[in-house]
Design an enzyme around this catalytic site. Sequence first.
Site, short mmCIF file in Angstrom:
data_model
loop_
_atom_site.label_atom_id
_atom_site.label_comp_id
_atom_site.label_asym_id
_atom_site.label_seq_id
_atom_site.Cartn_x
_atom_site.Cartn_y
_atom_site.Cartn_z
N HIS A 1 0.85 -1.19 0.00
CA HIS A 1 0.00 0.00 0.00
C HIS A 1 0.90 1.25 0.00
O HIS A 1 1.94 1.26 0.65
CB HIS A 1 -0.90 -0.02 1.24
CG HIS A 1 -1.89 1.10 1.28
ND1 HIS A 1 -1.55 2.38 1.67
CD2 HIS A 1 -3.21 1.14 1.00
CE1 HIS A 1 -2.61 3.15 1.63
NE2 HIS A 1 -3.63 2.43 1.21
N ASP B 1 0.93 4.16 1.47
CA ASP B 1 1.31 4.70 2.78
C ASP B 1 2.28 3.77 3.50
O ASP B 1 3.20 4.23 4.18
CB ASP B 1 0.07 4.92 3.64
CG ASP B 1 -0.84 6.00 3.09
OD1 ASP B 1 -0.34 6.93 2.43
OD2 ASP B 1 -2.06 5.93 3.33
N LYS B 2 2.07 2.46 3.35
CA LYS B 2 2.95 1.51 4.02
C LYS B 2 4.33 1.43 3.35
O LYS B 2 5.32 1.14 4.00
CB LYS B 2 2.30 0.14 4.07
CG LYS B 2 1.30 0.01 5.21
CD LYS B 2 2.03 0.09 6.53
CE LYS B 2 1.17 0.68 7.62
NZ LYS B 2 1.96 1.08 8.78
N GLU C 1 10.40 11.46 7.20
CA GLU C 1 9.13 11.39 6.48
C GLU C 1 9.40 11.02 5.03
O GLU C 1 10.38 11.47 4.43
CB GLU C 1 8.40 12.74 6.53
CG GLU C 1 8.24 13.34 7.91
CD GLU C 1 7.20 12.65 8.75
OE1 GLU C 1 6.44 11.83 8.20
OE2 GLU C 1 7.14 12.93 9.95
N GLU D 1 14.42 15.41 9.70
CA GLU D 1 15.56 15.85 10.49
C GLU D 1 16.31 14.62 10.99
O GLU D 1 15.70 13.74 11.61
CB GLU D 1 15.11 16.69 11.70
CG GLU D 1 14.33 17.94 11.33
CD GLU D 1 12.86 17.66 11.01
OE1 GLU D 1 12.38 18.13 9.96
OE2 GLU D 1 12.23 16.93 11.79
N LYS E 1 -5.92 -4.34 0.44
CA LYS E 1 -6.55 -3.89 1.68
C LYS E 1 -7.49 -4.98 2.18
O LYS E 1 -8.05 -5.75 1.38
CB LYS E 1 -7.34 -2.59 1.47
CG LYS E 1 -6.51 -1.43 0.98
CD LYS E 1 -7.35 -0.18 0.77
CE LYS E 1 -7.63 0.53 2.07
NZ LYS E 1 -8.25 1.87 1.86
N PHE F 1 -8.53 -4.32 -10.49
CA PHE F 1 -7.61 -3.46 -9.75
C PHE F 1 -6.22 -3.71 -10.32
O PHE F 1 -5.39 -4.37 -9.71
CB PHE F 1 -7.70 -3.82 -8.26
CG PHE F 1 -6.84 -3.01 -7.32
CD1 PHE F 1 -6.12 -1.90 -7.74
CD2 PHE F 1 -6.76 -3.38 -5.99
CE1 PHE F 1 -5.34 -1.18 -6.87
CE2 PHE F 1 -5.98 -2.67 -5.10
CZ PHE F 1 -5.27 -1.58 -5.53
N ASP G 1 -2.21 5.96 -6.18
CA ASP G 1 -2.46 6.86 -5.05
C ASP G 1 -1.14 7.34 -4.46
O ASP G 1 -0.15 6.59 -4.40
CB ASP G 1 -3.26 6.16 -3.95
CG ASP G 1 -4.62 5.71 -4.42
OD1 ASP G 1 -5.42 6.57 -4.82
OD2 ASP G 1 -4.88 4.49 -4.39
N ALA G 2 -1.15 8.57 -3.96
CA ALA G 2 0.02 9.08 -3.24
C ALA G 2 0.14 8.39 -1.89
O ALA G 2 -0.86 8.02 -1.26
CB ALA G 2 -0.11 10.59 -3.05
N ARG H 1 0.28 7.86 7.88
CA ARG H 1 -1.13 8.09 7.54
C ARG H 1 -2.01 6.88 7.84
O ARG H 1 -3.19 6.87 7.50
CB ARG H 1 -1.24 8.49 6.07
CG ARG H 1 -2.52 9.27 5.77
CD ARG H 1 -2.41 10.11 4.52
NE ARG H 1 -2.03 9.34 3.33
CZ ARG H 1 -1.88 9.89 2.13
NH1 ARG H 1 -2.04 11.21 1.98
NH2 ARG H 1 -1.54 9.16 1.11
N LYS H 2 -1.45 5.86 8.48
CA LYS H 2 -2.23 4.68 8.82
C LYS H 2 -2.13 4.39 10.32
O LYS H 2 -1.88 3.28 10.76
CB LYS H 2 -1.74 3.47 8.01
CG LYS H 2 -2.17 3.53 6.54
CD LYS H 2 -3.67 3.36 6.40
CE LYS H 2 -4.15 3.49 4.96
NZ LYS H 2 -4.19 4.89 4.49
N LYS I 1 10.59 7.55 13.44
CA LYS I 1 10.96 8.28 14.65
C LYS I 1 11.84 7.43 15.56
O LYS I 1 11.49 6.28 15.87
CB LYS I 1 9.70 8.70 15.42
CG LYS I 1 8.80 9.65 14.65
CD LYS I 1 7.56 10.00 15.43
CE LYS I 1 6.65 10.95 14.64
NZ LYS I 1 5.41 11.27 15.38
N LYS J 1 11.44 9.96 20.70
CA LYS J 1 10.12 10.51 20.38
C LYS J 1 9.06 9.65 21.08
O LYS J 1 8.79 8.51 20.70
CB LYS J 1 9.86 10.49 18.87
CG LYS J 1 10.49 11.65 18.10
CD LYS J 1 11.98 11.54 17.99
CE LYS J 1 12.55 12.60 17.03
NZ LYS J 1 14.03 12.53 16.99
N ASP K 1 5.97 9.79 21.08
CA ASP K 1 4.86 9.35 20.23
C ASP K 1 4.96 7.85 20.00
O ASP K 1 3.94 7.14 20.00
CB ASP K 1 4.92 10.04 18.86
CG ASP K 1 4.47 11.48 18.90
OD1 ASP K 1 3.84 11.87 19.89
OD2 ASP K 1 4.76 12.21 17.94
#
Length: 374
Positions: free
Chosen positions: A17, A19-20, A45, A58, A165, A229, A237-238, A243-244, A264, A268, A270
């Site tokens: 995918h 995003d992945k 990123e 960074e 998916k 598909f 798709d971008a 984003r997941k 990260k 971090k 998060d």
Amino acid sequence: MQMKSGLFTSESVSDGHPDKICDQISDAILDACLAQDPVSRVAMETAVKGDLLCLIGEITTLAEVDFEAVARDVLRDIGHDGGRWGVDPDRIRILRQISQQSPEISSGVSQTETGAGDQGMMFGFACTETPELMPLPIQLSHQLMRRHRDLRLTGVGQSLGPDAKSQVTVRYEDGRPREVTHVVLSSQHARDLGLNDLREILREEVAIPVLGDWITGNTVFHLNPAGSFHVGGPQSDAGLTGRKIIVDTYGGYARHGGGAFSGKDPTKVDRSGAYAARQLARDVVGRGWASGCEARVAYAIGVAEPLEISFSVTGTEAPEALYREAGVDLADLMRPRSVIERLNLRKPRFRQTATFGHFGQANFSWEMPLVSSA
């Protein structure tokens, strides 16, 4: 916190995918830095669309890393080789804009007592619905995508593309899962694989082996419900790192603090705080203190001691009191340095977390017992 009765749905996505793809590249770069310099500071990123891949962020490290080569290797590992599925790792254009970590942030984190790399709140969750102490809908969704990935490596699945998916809907009754009511599976596929043949493969080779007895006569399958598909991944798709976040955690079954994980380093919170909160929630359930537990932790940037450690539980008295009776200092356990050392987060191990969920996989250190049973 836990379903009583009704339906609940969670989704997962494949390693191909868009995003992945980005999550894996960001974490692969993190791993490459940590392999040479365990105290690297990384906030990486990745974005991808078509034949363009962007690396931004960074990084402060002594490591010497060929970022472009790392990104191309990830694409090949996923199955993008020679452009068959729309991406050619040898031809993709890579743009890079990477600076060092802000000196103000670095100063706050690099104290004798490691301060949190950011403010925020993190949530961890565990329940008794599955052996992995994960909610059933997200765990089944991940298992479907793992099966899809494994099948692509066989002769039966060679016409399945990397982008896919899954989605699973579970009916709950009296707080327990009773059946899978709906299954959604969509997979990129070769043009010479007909839609009916594709749907048979997805049902017989992916869904049924994974779901087993959870399937009933009432289960409805939606297999490539939109039809063919052929064009998928970044060609369609971008993609973007982070984003997941619901796929990465509990499939919407528990709350989320909003911070993404991939790319990260462990200062971090998060990421490291969410891992520690999962371990804490898992420990509460594993001890038999609750059938479900949500653990919460909050930090201030540059400050080592957590601002909050609290719980919401099903079927027990307050875990805080039980831990005190067991002689466990929760505040000390949840300090960033303690978390990093206990979970061994300086090792290059993060790319494997970027697919099929950061939780519920047995080889991750935060899935291990927190302390010996009292």
